[in-house]
Design an enzyme around this catalytic site. Structure first.
Site, PDB file in Angstrom:
ATOM      1  N   ASP A   1      97.204 -56.776 -55.954  1.00 13.53           N
ATOM      2  CA  ASP A   1      96.686 -58.141 -55.999  1.00 13.53           C
ATOM      3  C   ASP A   1      97.145 -58.772 -57.316  1.00 13.53           C
ATOM      4  O   ASP A   1      96.614 -58.436 -58.382  1.00 13.53           O
ATOM      5  CB  ASP A   1      95.160 -58.140 -55.911  1.00 13.53           C
ATOM      6  CG  ASP A   1      94.649 -57.737 -54.529  1.00 13.53           C
ATOM      7  OD1 ASP A   1      95.347 -56.986 -53.829  1.00 13.53           O
ATOM      8  OD2 ASP A   1      93.530 -58.150 -54.176  1.00 13.53           O
TER       9      ASP A   1
ATOM     10  N   LYS B   1      95.564 -65.160 -51.410  1.00 12.28           N
ATOM     11  CA  LYS B   1      94.167 -64.869 -51.742  1.00 12.28           C
ATOM     12  C   LYS B   1      93.609 -66.001 -52.583  1.00 12.28           C
ATOM     13  O   LYS B   1      94.292 -66.523 -53.471  1.00 12.28           O
ATOM     14  CB  LYS B   1      94.097 -63.530 -52.483  1.00 12.28           C
ATOM     15  CG  LYS B   1      92.732 -63.120 -52.994  1.00 12.28           C
ATOM     16  CD  LYS B   1      92.828 -61.756 -53.677  1.00 12.28           C
ATOM     17  CE  LYS B   1      91.543 -61.376 -54.378  1.00 12.28           C
ATOM     18  NZ  LYS B   1      91.649 -60.073 -55.089  1.00 12.28           N
TER      19      LYS B   1
ATOM     20  N   LYS C   1      93.138 -63.650 -47.703  1.00 16.11           N
ATOM     21  CA  LYS C   1      91.981 -62.983 -48.298  1.00 16.11           C
ATOM     22  C   LYS C   1      91.169 -63.970 -49.130  1.00 16.11           C
ATOM     23  O   LYS C   1      91.582 -64.353 -50.223  1.00 16.11           O
ATOM     24  CB  LYS C   1      92.420 -61.808 -49.184  1.00 16.11           C
ATOM     25  CG  LYS C   1      91.249 -61.088 -49.867  1.00 16.11           C
ATOM     26  CD  LYS C   1      91.723 -59.941 -50.732  1.00 16.11           C
ATOM     27  CE  LYS C   1      90.567 -59.303 -51.509  1.00 16.11           C
ATOM     28  NZ  LYS C   1      91.017 -58.180 -52.378  1.00 16.11           N
TER      29      LYS C   1
END
Length: 317
Positions: free
Chosen positions: A154, A217, A253
């Site tokens: 991430d 995300k 996400k």
């Protein structure tokens, strides 16, 4: 593991895909309200959607006092996210979370604790949460996390590139990070609470996907404003537009700010209504909201027993 069979190959930077983009914020807010209002879920249907939320959850610990023991507890919870009696009452014999997410220094401990489970380990990197480190050091951090065994990375972007409209710089940065990830899947955290406008959110989403992000995300969870439904709607629309142009399937996400079982339902409704059932699977959808798990377990306990249960009766990570 729950990875898609094919990854997002990315494209050349295509500024024309950003031209004339102007997101109508009131319209996005109204659409988000209508999405969740039009699909009330009750009873068995609600329970099924809550179970699916667990399947799509990145169980996370990103605290300054993380230890190997805390990570081991988190991994045990990822293997058995709800109590056995609830699992049996639901007619399930197996349930795990989508991944476990930790800092790079905790990756090896998580990999060891999850051995044989099929649950991937994700790691934040690139100077999380601010991203304000020299690019060379951020790439080294990715290399370290991958070498420790992370299957997903991430990354965080430089928000200033978005705020100044420096799309080539943003593209080059994310593309370099994607290269550093190698076989590990990359989730690009846009820190949408710092981007000021939904138009910026859309454009940053599109550039991240052009640069090869496998997921986009919303947040680090550390910003003043984290995942919201209007922001998520904007990102999902960018994701859909990118898919229409390229044929690539990119995951989504939302992270931060989601705490309740109803939140888990709301974001899944968004995915179903905007993208369809394929985006209700952990290879294309993750929830970054560990605190939500306890509330989901309480809701499932009430469903199977018919009575409210005190939160202290359920184990926490």
């Amino acid at each position: 593991m729950t990875h898609p069979q094919t990854r997002n190959p990315g494209t050349a930077l295509t500024p024309s895909w950003l031209e004339d983009v102007a997101v109508n914020t009131p319209a996005a807010e109204e659409r988000a309200i209508k999405l969740t209002a039009n699909r009330p879920l009750k009873g068995t249907w609600q329970a099924a959607w809550l179970v699916n939320a667990i399947r799509c959850m990145d169980l996370t610990t990103l605290a300054g006092d993380d230890t190997e023991a805390r990570v081991a507890r988190l991994c045990a919870k990822a293997r058995r996210p709800i109590a056995e009696p609830i699992l049996c009452a639901l007619g399930l014999d197996h349930l795990t979370t989508g991944a476990v997410c930790v800092y790079p220094t905790m990756v090896r401990s998580a990999v060891r604790a999850l051995d044989g489970s099929g649950i991937p380990v994700a790691s934040v990197a690139t100077g999380f949460p601010s991203g304000l480190m020299p690019l060379a050091l951020r790439l080294q951090e990715i290399n370290y996390a991958v070498a420790e065994g992370a299957a997903e990375i991430d990354i965080v972007i430089t928000r200033a590139h978005v705020l100044r409209g420096e799309w080539a710089a943003l593209y080059d940065e994310i593309a370099a990070m994607r290269d550093a990830c190698g076989d590990a899947h990359m989730k690009a955290i846009l820190a949408t609470g710092d981007l000021q406008t939904l138009t910026n959110v859309y454009k940053a989403s599109m550039v991240a996907m052009q640069a090869g992000a496998d997921f986009i995300k919303t947040s680090t969870g550390k910003e003043a404003v984290n995942a919201t439904l209007p922001v998520s709607l904007t990102m999902v629309r960018a994701l859909r537009d990118y898919g229409d142009r390229t044929g690539a399937r990119v995951g989504f996400k939302p992270a931060g700010g989601m705490k309740t079982a109803q939140d888990a339902l709301n974001w899944q409704i968004l995915m179903k209504e905007e993208l369809g059932n394929d985006w209700l699977q952990p290879d294309l959808f993750r929830l970054g909201a560990s605190s939500m798990l306890g509330n989901i377990e309480l809701a499932l306990s009430q469903h199977v027993t018919g009575r409210l249960a005190a939160s202290h009766r359920h184990a926490i990570a």
